[in-house]
Design an enzyme around this catalytic site. Structure first.
Site, PDB file in Angstrom:
ATOM      1  N   ASP A 280       0.886  -1.154   0.000  1.00 36.59           N
ATOM      2  CA  ASP A 280       0.000   0.000   0.000  1.00 36.59           C
ATOM      3  C   ASP A 280       0.937   1.220   0.000  1.00 36.59           C
ATOM      4  O   ASP A 280       2.108   1.109   0.382  1.00 36.59           O
ATOM      5  CB  ASP A 280      -0.870  -0.037   1.267  1.00 36.59           C
ATOM      6  CG  ASP A 280      -1.678   1.219   1.435  1.00 36.59           C
ATOM      7  OD1 ASP A 280      -2.361   1.613   0.474  1.00 36.59           O
ATOM      8  OD2 ASP A 280      -1.616   1.834   2.534  1.00 36.59           O
TER       9      ASP A 280
ATOM     10  N   ASP B 103      -0.032   5.084   0.787  1.00 33.74           N
ATOM     11  CA  ASP B 103      -0.265   6.074   1.854  1.00 33.74           C
ATOM     12  C   ASP B 103      -0.257   5.391   3.226  1.00 33.74           C
ATOM     13  O   ASP B 103      -1.070   4.499   3.473  1.00 33.74           O
ATOM     14  CB  ASP B 103      -1.623   6.765   1.653  1.00 33.74           C
ATOM     15  CG  ASP B 103      -1.699   7.533   0.340  1.00 33.74           C
ATOM     16  OD1 ASP B 103      -0.845   8.393   0.110  1.00 33.74           O
ATOM     17  OD2 ASP B 103      -2.619   7.268  -0.454  1.00 33.74           O
TER      18      ASP B 103
HETATM   19  C1  BG6 Z   1      -5.664   5.838   0.072  1.00 36.70           C
HETATM   20  C2  BG6 Z   1      -5.770   6.687   1.315  1.00 36.70           C
HETATM   21  O1  BG6 Z   1      -4.352   5.392  -0.097  1.00 36.70           O
HETATM   22  O2  BG6 Z   1      -6.046   6.597  -1.085  1.00 36.70           O
HETATM   23  C3  BG6 Z   1      -7.189   7.228   1.434  1.00 36.70           C
HETATM   24  O3  BG6 Z   1      -5.459   5.897   2.452  1.00 36.70           O
HETATM   25  C4  BG6 Z   1      -7.560   7.982   0.163  1.00 36.70           C
HETATM   26  O4  BG6 Z   1      -7.297   8.043   2.565  1.00 36.70           O
HETATM   27  C5  BG6 Z   1      -7.387   7.086  -1.048  1.00 36.70           C
HETATM   28  O5  BG6 Z   1      -8.911   8.421   0.235  1.00 36.70           O
HETATM   29  C6  BG6 Z   1      -7.689   7.783  -2.362  1.00 36.70           C
HETATM   30  O6  BG6 Z   1      -6.710   8.754  -2.596  1.00 36.70           O
HETATM   31  P1  BG6 Z   1      -6.702   9.803  -3.776  1.00 36.70           P
HETATM   32  O7  BG6 Z   1      -5.265  10.255  -3.815  1.00 36.70           O
HETATM   33  O8  BG6 Z   1      -7.091   9.084  -5.031  1.00 36.70           O
HETATM   34  O9  BG6 Z   1      -7.662  10.869  -3.425  1.00 36.70           O
HETATM   35 MG    MG Z   2      -2.734   3.152   3.523  1.00 41.85          MG
END
Ligand code: BG6
Ligand code: MG
Length: 215
Positions: free
Chosen positions: A13, A15
């Site tokens: 993963d 984030d």
């Molecule tokens: C995930 C995060 O990796 O990505 C979430 O943990 C986030 O919090 C999701 O909503 C979508 O991210 P993005 O960058 O497409 O808005």
């Molecule tokens: Mg994550």
């Protein structure tokens, strides 16, 4: 912790695992929520971990006092993403920790295939910011999936891309939704940060380098 049998690839993963964007997600959603007069705090932000942008908005709107149309929701998501991307510009290669980089290099040296499995549509942008563009063998992200975690789609696609079976891959996650996705897809998993405490976490790891003890 003991070594897992027959692991040929690791799916990360992004984030909360490779880098830390939570604060930027929080600031961007907070700006939107404040503008709309909707209550939003760290506890609600915690529920957004691992879930898609659209589902994050739905969670935030649980506290709204009126209904939002599909057009309004699209506009709010776009505004949030613009604010979020401005914050992401503050990220630099120095935001990638030495521990993460050294561990990734060691996994690569051991011959494992390395992929990203993230719900984020900003994956490529973030990898560029922290100097990891081109590093991973394959990237499965929010741009190539229909169903977001806890659905296993993003990990199944990642495994497919690196030509491995789910049981040959170890998924590294910080979100409960991500651990559930890994389990329902038939993957081994290791939970870091918040995910070290979930019931379905197979291997709780205190530190990123602990991955080296599992593969
Ligand atoms: C995930 C995060 O990796 O990505 C979430 O943990 C986030 O919090 C999701 O909503 C979508 O991210 P993005 O960058 O497409 O808005
Ligand atoms: Mg994550």
């Amino acid at each position: 912790m003991s070594k897992l049998e027959n692991i040929k690839g690791v799916i990360f993963d992004l984030d909360g695992v490779i880098c830390f964007t939570d604060q930027y997600h929080f600031l961007a959603w907070k700006e939107i929520a404040d503008k709309e007069g909707i209550e939003f705090n760290e506890a609600i932000n915690e529920r957004l971990r691992g879930v898609s942008r659209a589902e994050s908005l739905e969670i935030i709107l649980e506290k709204a006092t009126r209904e939002y149309s599909a057009e309004e929701k699209t506009a709010l998501m776009e505004q949030k993403n613009n604010i979020y991307k401005e914050h992401l510009k503050d990220m630099l290669p120095t935001d990638l920790s030495k521990e993460v980089k050294d561990t990734l290099d060691e996994l690569r040296a051991r011959g494992l295939k390395l992929a990203i499995g993230s719900s984020s549509k900003n994956t490529e942008f973030i990898l560029e910011r922290i100097g990891l563009d081109g590093f991973f063998d394959k990237i499965s992200d929010g741009k190539n999936i229909i169903n977001s975690k806890p659905d296993p789609e993003v990990f199944l696609k990642a495994a497919d891309m690196i030509e491995l079976k789910p049981e040959e891959c170890l998924v590294i996650e910080d979100a409960e939704a991500g651990i559930h996705a890994a389990v329902s897809g038939g993957f081994h998993n290791a939970g870091i940060g918040s995910a070290s405490k979930y019931a379905k976490t197979e291997n709780a790891i205190a530190s990123f380098r602990d991955i080296l003890e599992l593969v």
